[in-house]
Design a protein around this motif. Structure first.
Motif, PDB file in Angstrom:
ATOM      1  N   GLN A  77      17.772  20.423 -12.336  1.00  0.00           N
ATOM      2  CA  GLN A  77      16.854  21.089 -12.762  1.00  0.00           C
ATOM      3  C   GLN A  77      16.720  20.779 -14.319  1.00  0.00           C
ATOM      4  OE1 GLN A  77      18.382  25.026 -11.447  1.00  0.00           O
ATOM      5  NE2 GLN A  77      16.896  25.036  -9.754  1.00  0.00           N
ATOM      6  N   PHE A  78      17.962  20.317 -14.860  1.00  0.00           N
ATOM      7  CA  PHE A  78      18.049  20.088 -16.501  1.00  0.00           C
ATOM      8  C   PHE A  78      17.888  18.476 -16.765  1.00  0.00           C
ATOM      9  CE2 PHE A  78      19.700  24.485 -16.353  1.00  0.00           C
ATOM     10  CZ  PHE A  78      18.972  24.986 -17.139  1.00  0.00           C
ATOM     11  N   SER A  79      17.792  17.738 -15.800  1.00  0.00           N
ATOM     12  CA  SER A  79      17.649  16.191 -16.033  1.00  0.00           C
ATOM     13  C   SER A  79      16.787  15.584 -14.970  1.00  0.00           C
ATOM     14  CB  SER A  79      19.027  15.757 -15.360  1.00  0.00           C
ATOM     15  OG  SER A  79      19.360  15.761 -14.140  1.00  0.00           O
ATOM     16  N   ASP A  80      16.369  14.214 -15.208  1.00  0.00           N
ATOM     17  CA  ASP A  80      15.454  13.596 -14.607  1.00  0.00           C
ATOM     18  C   ASP A  80      15.934  12.812 -13.276  1.00  0.00           C
ATOM     19  OD1 ASP A  80      12.994  14.115 -16.467  1.00  0.00           O
ATOM     20  OD2 ASP A  80      14.322  12.883 -17.868  1.00  0.00           O
ATOM     21  N   PHE A  81      17.240  12.671 -13.531  1.00  0.00           N
ATOM     22  CA  PHE A  81      18.011  11.971 -12.551  1.00  0.00           C
ATOM     23  C   PHE A  81      19.369  12.482 -12.497  1.00  0.00           C
ATOM     24  CE2 PHE A  81      20.392   8.235 -10.597  1.00  0.00           C
ATOM     25  CZ  PHE A  81      19.555   7.760  -9.883  1.00  0.00           C
ATOM     26  N   CYS A  82      19.788  12.391 -10.973  1.00  0.00           N
ATOM     27  CA  CYS A  82      21.331  13.252 -11.027  1.00  0.00           C
ATOM     28  C   CYS A  82      22.218  12.282 -10.080  1.00  0.00           C
ATOM     29  CB  CYS A  82      21.077  14.486 -10.450  1.00  0.00           C
ATOM     30  SG  CYS A  82      22.807  15.205  -9.978  1.00  0.00           S
ATOM     31  N   ILE A  83      23.339  12.048 -10.906  1.00  0.00           N
ATOM     32  CA  ILE A  83      24.303  11.317 -10.083  1.00  0.00           C
ATOM     33  C   ILE A  83      25.643  12.379  -9.511  1.00  0.00           C
ATOM     34  CG2 ILE A  83      26.049   9.483 -10.172  1.00  0.00           C
ATOM     35  CD1 ILE A  83      24.360   8.220 -12.641  1.00  0.00           C
ATOM     36  N   PHE A  84      25.870  12.049  -8.301  1.00  0.00           N
ATOM     37  CA  PHE A  84      27.148  12.712  -7.902  1.00  0.00           C
ATOM     38  C   PHE A  84      28.065  12.146  -7.379  1.00  0.00           C
ATOM     39  CE2 PHE A  84      29.657  15.062  -4.798  1.00  0.00           C
ATOM     40  CZ  PHE A  84      30.276  16.222  -5.604  1.00  0.00           C
ATOM     41  N   THR A  85      29.236  12.046  -7.986  1.00  0.00           N
ATOM     42  CA  THR A  85      30.506  11.238  -7.668  1.00  0.00           C
ATOM     43  C   THR A  85      31.652  12.065  -7.148  1.00  0.00           C
ATOM     44  OG1 THR A  85      32.002   9.493  -8.493  1.00  0.00           O
ATOM     45  CG2 THR A  85      31.243  11.269 -10.037  1.00  0.00           C
ATOM     46  N   ASN A  86      32.561  11.298  -6.284  1.00  0.00           N
ATOM     47  CA  ASN A  86      33.599  11.900  -5.537  1.00  0.00           C
ATOM     48  C   ASN A  86      34.806  11.059  -5.532  1.00  0.00           C
ATOM     49  OD1 ASN A  86      35.210  13.886  -4.161  1.00  0.00           O
ATOM     50  ND2 ASN A  86      34.597  12.829  -2.248  1.00  0.00           N
ATOM     51  N   HIS A  87      35.781  11.355  -5.604  1.00  0.00           N
ATOM     52  CA  HIS A  87      36.986  10.430  -5.602  1.00  0.00           C
ATOM     53  C   HIS A  87      37.895  10.948  -4.310  1.00  0.00           C
ATOM     54  CE1 HIS A  87      39.631   7.396  -7.251  1.00  0.00           C
ATOM     55  NE2 HIS A  87      40.810   8.244  -6.875  1.00  0.00           N
TER      56      HIS A  87
END
Length: 462
Positions: free
Chosen positions: A266-276
């Motif tokens: 909602q606060f960006s144009d593109f979202c990256i989610f990352t998990n280790h």
């Protein structure tokens, strides 16, 4: 606001593909590119050294709007460091010189994840000093903080083609590194953004009967209500068709993750989610089932890419609703010239503080691996890819996969720095990735030593 979900309809030609509500719609300028790589295990400034072939890899990273990697080290000067090596550490004490910050920026990285099993190798002081250096270097980072709210919050990168949000979490972490929020008068706890898992060992029915006999023979046995479950010395065993492992994600952690993904988008144009995630182990080329569910849920909540790392080798790629899922991108840099290593590592790997060197301890760790996983003798741990995702009309139009190798056969002082793989090795890496990605329905074509995934042309046919 309700959590909008992505459906399986075919895309239209406008910016609101897949019926995403406008608040979590992708909104980047045509030609937006994301470079994503795996673990950054780096101890020195590489752009200042002599590393044949490294420049070709740097050129790829520098060409992206957003260049992401998993920072699996701590950055500080041991001569002025006020902390100490933690009693709990991620299998080795990762440490890097302060000029790593500006050097990573010089390579092209502008956004990194911090939540992983090495985030607190050097305690809270190591976490804080690393944050300070990354901030000073102009690198956006997420996944750790002074409490759970900070550790789980999105951080944002401004680019010419759109604002990028990053959320970083870990399912592989040392127990005391998990952040928590304040509760009444109790203060919050610094730490990382953790997704807790309940692990079960899956066994066949006849095996469970034997385990039940062992449990009942021990003093003070505690029978289970479920006839298909046995808890033995704290380990849960349940019946399945095949022996293996299963994981149940913590409901509250999942709820917070999905809320934060939605908020990030909602606060960006593109979202990256990352998990280790190391689960089920570094030996496995397949992700655990919980991770596939997690990846799908985060994309449903608004993420534009799911980037996995942890097992130090490649796992498959899936395209889910037009968004890339990398189940593991292996190692991008594995430059293990770490010193000092901390006294506990000498004992862990059977070395003498008075006779052996830090390098000999590191070599022993690289040969024997973690307590529950193999070492890094296999060349597979030194082969990976650099991924370049291109978006047009807010859809993934092309995914390029550049094979790299990290000098498996080289001496310790020269090993671990990436360079583009030779034609024969590139073919081998990409063919392995084809096999790993095939179960997810992903078609990878190989052209002149580079892998290509072109999902948009396939989607338009439906």
């Amino acid at each position: 606001m309700e959590n909008s979900r992505v459906n399986g309809d075919c895309p239209t030609e406008n910016a609101s593909s897949y019926d995403l509500t406008s608040s979590i719609a992708t909104n980047v300028v045509d030609g937006f590119t994301m470079v994503a790589v795996g673990d950054l295990i780096v101890s020195r400034a590489l752009t200042k050294g002599h590393h044949p072939g490294f420049g070709g890899v740097v050129d790829i990273v520098r060409g992206a709007d957003a260049a992401f990697g998993n920072l699996e080290t701590l950055i500080f000067d041991i001569r002025s460091f006020n902390g100490s090596p933690a009693a709990e550490y991620g299998g080795a004490y990762h440490i890097s010189l302060p000029d790593i910050g500006p050097d990573l920026r010089a390579i092209g990285f502008n956004i990194v994840g911090r939540a992983n099993n090495h985030a607190f190798d050097w305690g809270v002081e190591g976490m804080r000093e690393t944050s300070r250096i990354l901030d000073h270097s102009g690198i956006v980072h997420a996944g750790v903080g002074e409490n759970r709210a900070q550790a789980s919050a999105a951080r944002f990168l401004e680019t010419a083609r759109g604002r990028v949000g990053l959320l970083s979490c870990a399912t592989s972490f040392t127990p005391m590194s998990r952040a928590c929020d304040p509760a009444g008068e109790a203060p919050g706890r610094p730490g990382l953004n953790a997704l807790r898992l309940a692990k079960s060992v899956v066994v066949r029915r006849e095996m469970l009967a034997t385990l039940r006999q062992v449990r009942d023979a021990l003093p003070n046995p505690k029978p289970d209500d479920d006839p298909e479950v046995v808890v033995l010395e704290g380990t849960k065993y349940r019946i399945g068709e095949y022996a293996g492992y299963s994981y149940d994600a913590h409901d509250d952690d999942i709820a917070q993750i999905l809320r934060n993904v939605r908020s990030s988008k909602q606060f960006s144009d593109f979202c990256i989610f990352t998990n280790h995630a190391h689960q089920p182990g570094n030996w496995s080329q397949e992700p655990a089932e919980f991770e596939r569910l997690l990846a799908h849920k985060t994309i449903d909540a608004g993420a534009d890419a799911y980037v996995g790392h942890g097992p130090h080798q490649l796992r498959g790629i899936e395209i889910y609703k037009g968004r890339p899922i990398f189940y593991s991108l292996g190692n991008f840099i594995m430059d293990d010239l770490r010193t000092p290593v901390g006294a506990d590592m000498f004992e862990e790997y059977g070395k003498d503080l008075r006779a052996n060197t830090d390098a000999e301890v590191t070599a022993a760790e690289m040969s024997s691996g973690y307590a529950s996983d193999p070492g890094f003798k296999d060349p597979v741990f030194y082969e990976s890819i650099v991924t370049v995702s291109r978006f047009d009309q807010n859809q993934l139009t092309e995914l390029r996969l550049y094979p790299i190798e990290l000098g498996h056969s080289m001496r310790l002082a020269n090993r671990g720095v990436p360079r583009l793989a030779s034609p024969a090795q590139a073919k081998s890496i990409l063919e392995r990735l084809q096999k790993l990605s095939n179960p997810f329905g992903t078609d990878i074509t190989i052209e002149n030593g580079v892998g290509f995934i072109r999902p948009a042309s396939e989607l338009r046919q439906h």
